[in-house]
Design a protein around this motif. Structure first.
Motif, mmCIF file in Angstrom:
data_model
loop_
_atom_site.group_PDB
_atom_site.id
_atom_site.type_symbol
_atom_site.label_atom_id
_atom_site.label_comp_id
_atom_site.label_asym_id
_atom_site.label_seq_id
_atom_site.Cartn_x
_atom_site.Cartn_y
_atom_site.Cartn_z
ATOM 1 N N GLU A 194 -8.452 5.227 -40.201
ATOM 2 C CA GLU A 194 -7.541 4.166 -40.177
ATOM 3 C C GLU A 194 -7.119 3.314 -41.384
ATOM 4 O O GLU A 194 -5.875 2.808 -41.487
ATOM 5 C CB GLU A 194 -8.259 3.073 -39.296
ATOM 6 C CG GLU A 194 -7.695 1.669 -38.856
ATOM 7 C CD GLU A 194 -6.387 2.166 -37.836
ATOM 8 O OE1 GLU A 194 -5.539 1.220 -38.006
ATOM 9 O OE2 GLU A 194 -6.419 2.933 -37.281
ATOM 10 N N VAL A 195 -8.082 3.313 -42.263
ATOM 11 C CA VAL A 195 -7.958 2.767 -43.543
ATOM 12 C C VAL A 195 -6.700 3.730 -44.338
ATOM 13 O O VAL A 195 -5.966 2.940 -45.084
ATOM 14 C CB VAL A 195 -9.430 2.683 -44.371
ATOM 15 C CG1 VAL A 195 -8.956 2.261 -45.729
ATOM 16 C CG2 VAL A 195 -10.196 1.798 -43.811
ATOM 17 N N LYS A 196 -7.036 4.824 -44.295
ATOM 18 C CA LYS A 196 -5.912 5.610 -45.117
ATOM 19 C C LYS A 196 -4.452 5.350 -44.260
ATOM 20 O O LYS A 196 -3.409 5.393 -44.948
ATOM 21 C CB LYS A 196 -6.250 7.073 -44.944
ATOM 22 C CG LYS A 196 -7.192 7.361 -45.704
ATOM 23 C CD LYS A 196 -7.551 9.082 -45.394
ATOM 24 C CE LYS A 196 -8.510 9.435 -46.386
ATOM 25 N NZ LYS A 196 -8.829 11.060 -46.341
ATOM 26 N N TYR B 235 -0.208 -2.055 -43.655
ATOM 27 C CA TYR B 235 -0.559 -3.175 -42.893
ATOM 28 C C TYR B 235 -2.084 -3.729 -43.140
ATOM 29 O O TYR B 235 -2.813 -2.731 -43.490
ATOM 30 C CB TYR B 235 -0.131 -3.056 -41.440
ATOM 31 C CG TYR B 235 -0.975 -1.747 -40.851
ATOM 32 C CD1 TYR B 235 -2.374 -1.834 -40.399
ATOM 33 C CD2 TYR B 235 -0.538 -0.359 -40.537
ATOM 34 C CE1 TYR B 235 -3.165 -0.812 -39.909
ATOM 35 C CE2 TYR B 235 -1.422 0.442 -40.057
ATOM 36 C CZ TYR B 235 -2.668 0.233 -39.862
ATOM 37 O OH TYR B 235 -3.233 1.497 -39.184
ATOM 38 N N PRO B 236 -2.363 -4.755 -43.167
ATOM 39 C CA PRO B 236 -3.762 -5.524 -43.320
ATOM 40 C C PRO B 236 -4.939 -4.758 -42.431
ATOM 41 O O PRO B 236 -4.614 -5.013 -41.115
ATOM 42 C CB PRO B 236 -3.586 -7.028 -43.301
ATOM 43 C CG PRO B 236 -2.547 -7.117 -42.391
ATOM 44 C CD PRO B 236 -1.729 -6.114 -42.381
ATOM 45 N N VAL B 237 -5.960 -4.685 -42.735
ATOM 46 C CA VAL B 237 -7.312 -4.229 -42.024
ATOM 47 C C VAL B 237 -8.205 -5.144 -42.339
ATOM 48 O O VAL B 237 -8.407 -5.358 -43.723
ATOM 49 C CB VAL B 237 -7.445 -2.956 -41.840
ATOM 50 C CG1 VAL B 237 -6.398 -2.182 -41.194
ATOM 51 C CG2 VAL B 237 -7.696 -2.369 -43.161
ATOM 52 N N VAL C 31 -7.682 1.108 -52.488
ATOM 53 C CA VAL C 31 -8.610 0.812 -51.340
ATOM 54 C C VAL C 31 -9.230 1.972 -50.919
ATOM 55 O O VAL C 31 -8.509 2.972 -50.965
ATOM 56 C CB VAL C 31 -8.129 -0.122 -50.368
ATOM 57 C CG1 VAL C 31 -7.063 0.802 -49.491
ATOM 58 C CG2 VAL C 31 -8.955 -0.703 -49.452
ATOM 59 N N SER C 32 -10.221 1.950 -50.463
ATOM 60 C CA SER C 32 -10.874 3.191 -49.622
ATOM 61 C C SER C 32 -11.745 2.661 -48.451
ATOM 62 O O SER C 32 -12.507 1.382 -48.985
ATOM 63 C CB SER C 32 -11.749 4.046 -50.677
ATOM 64 O OG SER C 32 -12.899 3.466 -51.314
#
Length: 316
Positions: free
Chosen positions: A155-157, A164-166, A267-268
């Motif tokens: 989902e992060v990838k 889109y933000p998470v 980001v990861s």
């Protein structure tokens, strides 16, 4: 209270029976090994008085008792001419021994002492079951969390790819041992399950809330910017603090967000989890009952001005 007297000689068996009746026990008498085993299976005695003589194999009954009723203490009974009752009782694995002649009061005192042994063993068995159940739940929760980690990694990838933000919220119970350390394993698990239900009901039905470790929960907020994540985190803190005024319980939240921007390609999943964990530590070190991350610390009811203008994620 139930006791079994296993002895083929009527005078000795009767004397033991009368002494145990006077001490408040229900008494079954068996004159043979087979009869004694039947009583063990059907009547579940809490204490066994087993004769040890040429006429009765008390050692074998002791072994059968251990197999059928592991919590039931065995008292070996010896005639006056028995040469070495101490050594014999130890070799059979009995819990205690008594040698004729004996008084009714001595039998009653010994029986009540052995009843205490029985109750302690029963409690130990219960505790062992609770420990195994808790361990099984932990293994199950760990397995589920590992699966969830893989999904969140994807989902992060995906959020990085489609811009889109998470957000991640790591929710931790403040001073867990001080507040729940005295609870049994079962009660502690019930408390944490209750917290998880309230946390899950506070966020949207498209969000995920799962146990992370003992006293910690991970919440994943999809398509949620930093400001909205802080509002959701503040709601969790406020709701938990109002659960039970008689038993104050608070949580802190460490927040980590990904928002599309110039540095977003770095980001990861691991970096977000570490950021959330570090922010949770800071929140609890600052006194707890607060949100940390994404623009400074926040206590319930003291929301930064910019957050108040943002519509929070709706509860499920």
């Amino acid at each position: 209270m139930r006791a079994l007297v296993a002895d083929p000689t009527e005078p000795l068996a009767s004397k033991l029976r009368e002494a145990l009746l006077s001490a408040g026990f229900e008494v079954a008498v068996a004159g043979s090994l087979d009869a004694a085993v039947d009583v063990l299976r059907e009547e579940e005695p809490q204490i066994v008085f087993a004769s040890s003589s040429e006429m009765f194999d008390g050692a074998l009954l002791c072994a059968r008792t251990r197999a059928l009723r592991p919590t039931c203490p065995v008292v070996m009974v010896y005639f006056p001419d028995a040469p070495d009752p101490v050594h014999d009782a130890e070799s059979t694995g009995a819990d205690a021994w008594i040698q004729a002649p004996f008084t009714p009061s001595a039998v009653g005192t010994l029986a009540h002492a052995m009843l205490g042994v029985h109750e302690l063993r029963v409690r130990l068995v219960q505790l062992e079951k609770e420990v195994r159940a808790a361990a099984d739940k932990q293994v199950s929760a760990t397995s589920e969390f590992e699966v969830l980690k893989k999904l969140l990694l994807i989902e992060v990838k995906r959020s990085r790819r489609y811009r889109y933000p998470v957000a991640f919220l790591l929710v931790g119970v403040d001073s867990l041992e001080a507040r729940a350390g005295g609870l049994s394993l079962e009660k502690r698990a019930q408390l944490l399950a209750l917290l998880l239900r309230h946390i899950a009901s506070t966020v949207r039905d498209i969000d995920l809330a799962v146990p992370s470790s003992d006293g910690r929960f991970l919440v994943f907020l999809s398509h949620t910017p930093r400001e909205g994540a802080r509002v959701a985190a503040s709601r969790i803190v406020q709701r938990v603090s109002k659960l039970d005024p008689k038993t104050p319980l608070t949580v802190s939240v460490g927040l980590a967000c990904y928002q599309p921007g110039p540095e977003s390609d770095r980001v990861s999943f691991g970096a977000l989890m570490r950021e959330a964990a570090d922010n949770l530590k800071r929140a609890q070190k600052a006194g707890g009952n607060r949100v940390e991350g994404g623009g400074g610390g926040e206590r319930p009811g003291r929301r930064p001005t910019r957050v108040t203008t943002v519509r929070a994620p709706k509860s499920g």
